[in-house]
Design an enzyme around this catalytic site. Structure first.
Site, short mmCIF file in Angstrom:
data_model
loop_
_atom_site.label_atom_id
_atom_site.label_comp_id
_atom_site.label_asym_id
_atom_site.label_seq_id
_atom_site.Cartn_x
_atom_site.Cartn_y
_atom_site.Cartn_z
N HIS A 7 0.75 -1.25 -0.06
CA HIS A 7 -0.10 -0.12 -0.04
C HIS A 7 0.84 1.40 -0.03
O HIS A 7 2.10 1.26 0.39
CB HIS A 7 -0.97 -0.02 1.21
CG HIS A 7 -0.36 0.06 2.34
ND1 HIS A 7 -0.10 -0.96 3.28
CD2 HIS A 7 0.18 1.08 3.53
CE1 HIS A 7 0.54 -0.73 4.50
NE2 HIS A 7 0.79 0.49 4.58
N HIS A 79 4.01 6.95 3.67
CA HIS A 79 4.92 5.76 3.33
C HIS A 79 4.25 4.95 2.33
O HIS A 79 3.45 5.04 1.86
CB HIS A 79 5.24 5.20 4.83
CG HIS A 79 4.03 4.51 5.38
ND1 HIS A 79 3.16 5.16 6.34
CD2 HIS A 79 3.46 3.36 5.26
CE1 HIS A 79 2.15 4.10 6.81
NE2 HIS A 79 2.51 3.16 5.93
N GLU A 130 7.76 1.06 4.85
CA GLU A 130 7.25 0.19 5.77
C GLU A 130 7.41 -1.29 4.98
O GLU A 130 7.28 -1.44 3.75
CB GLU A 130 5.83 0.24 6.07
CG GLU A 130 5.23 -0.77 6.94
CD GLU A 130 3.59 -0.37 7.17
OE1 GLU A 130 2.92 -0.08 6.42
OE2 GLU A 130 3.14 -0.62 8.36
#
Ligand code: CO
Length: 134
Positions: A7, A79, A130
């Site tokens: 994502h 992120h 991440e």
């Protein structure tokens, strides 16, 4: 090491307004908001054919995205999340390569119930990364 893009996360001031933009104007499939007090955020997931967008709104005093929104008052990209098979091995390899891991340096359970690590943006070309074990 890294696999699929899991994502892209956008920090927003008003998750209801941002959700409406994605649902009503951009025509995407948008989840209900979910409060995640342990993570200091309220999240909404937008499901696209090839990936997801995560909307993050600050929740509580110690929200990890509060400072980001002070610097970016209109919101912005917070992120990028890539998938990895083995988060512990990824963390070790990154530390050996001189990449700083945020927090205590070990994986923790992220907002989606899976082990995650965050990499220091300055060590990975400027954007917060991440990693999520899938
Ligand atoms: Co994320």
């Amino acid at each position: 090491m890294i696999g699929r893009l899991n994502h892209v996360a956008l920090a927003v001031r008003d998750i209801g307004k941002a959700s409406a933009i994605y649902r009503d104007i951009l025509g995407a499939e948008v989840s209900q908001p979910m409060a995640q007090p342990d993570h200091g955020v309220t999240t909404v997931f937008i499901t696209l054919p090839n990936t997801k967008i995560e909307l993050l709104e600050p929740l509580g005093e110690a929200s990890p995205i509060a400072r980001f929104l002070e610097r970016n008052p209109d919101g912005g990209m917070h992120h990028i999340c890539y998938e990895v098979d083995d988060i512990a091995a990824a963390g070790n390899a990154l530390q050996a390569a001189g990449v700083r891991l945020l927090g205590n340096g070990g994986p923790k359970i992220g907002a989606h119930g899976k082990p995650v690590l965050f990499l220091h943006p300055k060590d990975v070309s400027g954007a917060l990364i991440e990693l999520e074990q899938v």
